[in-house]
Design a protein around this motif. Structure first.
Motif, mmCIF file in Angstrom:
data_model
loop_
_atom_site.group_PDB
_atom_site.id
_atom_site.type_symbol
_atom_site.label_atom_id
_atom_site.label_comp_id
_atom_site.label_asym_id
_atom_site.label_seq_id
_atom_site.Cartn_x
_atom_site.Cartn_y
_atom_site.Cartn_z
ATOM 1 N N GLU A 50 -6.247 -31.671 -19.834
ATOM 2 C CA GLU A 50 -5.356 -31.185 -20.893
ATOM 3 C C GLU A 50 -5.577 -31.947 -22.191
ATOM 4 O OE1 GLU A 50 -1.400 -31.406 -19.459
ATOM 5 O OE2 GLU A 50 -1.692 -29.818 -17.972
ATOM 6 N N ASP A 51 -5.873 -33.233 -22.099
ATOM 7 C CA ASP A 51 -6.075 -34.037 -23.296
ATOM 8 C C ASP A 51 -7.354 -33.659 -24.035
ATOM 9 O OD1 ASP A 51 -3.760 -35.350 -22.721
ATOM 10 O OD2 ASP A 51 -4.739 -37.098 -21.816
ATOM 11 N N THR A 52 -8.372 -33.225 -23.325
ATOM 12 C CA THR A 52 -9.657 -32.937 -23.956
ATOM 13 C C THR A 52 -9.773 -31.488 -24.423
ATOM 14 O OG1 THR A 52 -10.658 -32.419 -21.812
ATOM 15 C CG2 THR A 52 -10.835 -34.700 -22.607
ATOM 16 N N ARG A 53 -8.813 -30.646 -24.138
ATOM 17 C CA ARG A 53 -8.871 -29.253 -24.527
ATOM 18 C C ARG A 53 -8.566 -29.115 -26.028
ATOM 19 N NH1 ARG A 53 -4.852 -25.867 -21.314
ATOM 20 N NH2 ARG A 53 -5.657 -27.266 -19.741
ATOM 21 N N THR A 54 -9.474 -28.501 -26.778
ATOM 22 C CA THR A 54 -9.272 -28.290 -28.209
ATOM 23 C C THR A 54 -9.554 -26.842 -28.556
ATOM 24 O OG1 THR A 54 -11.556 -28.870 -28.713
ATOM 25 C CG2 THR A 54 -9.931 -30.649 -28.802
ATOM 26 N N VAL A 55 -8.974 -26.406 -29.659
ATOM 27 C CA VAL A 55 -9.200 -25.054 -30.157
ATOM 28 C C VAL A 55 -9.742 -25.176 -31.566
ATOM 29 C CG1 VAL A 55 -8.096 -22.865 -30.734
ATOM 30 C CG2 VAL A 55 -7.302 -24.172 -28.771
ATOM 31 N N GLU A 56 -10.870 -24.511 -31.812
ATOM 32 C CA GLU A 56 -11.477 -24.560 -33.136
ATOM 33 C C GLU A 56 -11.485 -23.163 -33.743
ATOM 34 O OE1 GLU A 56 -15.320 -26.331 -32.959
ATOM 35 O OE2 GLU A 56 -14.631 -28.019 -31.778
ATOM 36 N N HIS A 57 -11.009 -23.069 -34.964
ATOM 37 C CA HIS A 57 -11.108 -21.825 -35.717
ATOM 38 C C HIS A 57 -11.047 -22.160 -37.199
ATOM 39 C CE1 HIS A 57 -6.806 -21.648 -36.763
ATOM 40 N NE2 HIS A 57 -6.620 -22.184 -35.575
ATOM 41 N N ARG A 58 -11.542 -21.238 -37.994
ATOM 42 C CA ARG A 58 -11.532 -21.452 -39.440
ATOM 43 C C ARG A 58 -10.228 -20.928 -40.020
ATOM 44 N NH1 ARG A 58 -17.300 -18.854 -40.244
ATOM 45 N NH2 ARG A 58 -15.917 -17.082 -40.039
ATOM 46 N N ALA A 59 -9.861 -21.443 -41.173
ATOM 47 C CA ALA A 59 -8.599 -21.068 -41.805
ATOM 48 C C ALA A 59 -8.609 -19.601 -42.247
ATOM 49 C CB ALA A 59 -8.319 -21.969 -42.999
ATOM 50 N N ASP A 60 -9.771 -19.053 -42.629
ATOM 51 C CA ASP A 60 -9.817 -17.668 -43.093
ATOM 52 C C ASP A 60 -9.969 -16.673 -41.946
ATOM 53 O OD1 ASP A 60 -12.356 -18.443 -42.389
ATOM 54 O OD2 ASP A 60 -13.342 -17.379 -44.028
ATOM 55 N N GLU A 61 -10.042 -17.154 -40.732
ATOM 56 C CA GLU A 61 -10.228 -16.300 -39.563
ATOM 57 C C GLU A 61 -8.882 -16.075 -38.877
ATOM 58 O OE1 GLU A 61 -12.297 -17.670 -35.740
ATOM 59 O OE2 GLU A 61 -13.931 -17.094 -37.097
ATOM 60 N N PRO A 62 -8.498 -14.800 -38.630
ATOM 61 C CA PRO A 62 -7.209 -14.567 -37.951
ATOM 62 C C PRO A 62 -7.274 -15.029 -36.495
ATOM 63 C CG PRO A 62 -8.384 -12.496 -38.242
ATOM 64 C CD PRO A 62 -9.173 -13.545 -38.960
#
Length: 73
Positions: A50-62
């Motif tokens: 759970e600690d290593t789970r990350t979500v990456e997305h750009r600010a202009d992407e819905p």
């Protein structure tokens, strides 16, 4: 009536020894200890995952809902 005498406990001990045998009780306790250790290890592994789970997305992407949430509804 609320408490048992030493004779009650001795009879219970004899019955348990007759049912399980002298060598079976330590074996059962060892299996229980292994189960507890593997449970603790599994819990620690879950916390690390759970600690290593990350979500990456750009600010202009819905943000799109995940497939898991879409299938649960």
């Amino acid at each position: 009536m609320g408490s048992f005498s030493i004779w009650h406990w001795l009879i219970v001990l004899v019955v348990v020894l007759l049912l399980f045998g002298r060598g079976k009780i330590p074996e059962l306790m060892g299996d229980m200890a292994k189960g507890i250790k593997s449970f603790k290890k599994g819990m620690a592994d879950d916390e690390d995952a759970e600690d290593t789970r990350t979500v990456e997305h750009r600010a202009d992407e819905p943000v799109k809902p995940s497939k898991e949430k879409a299938t649960k509804s």
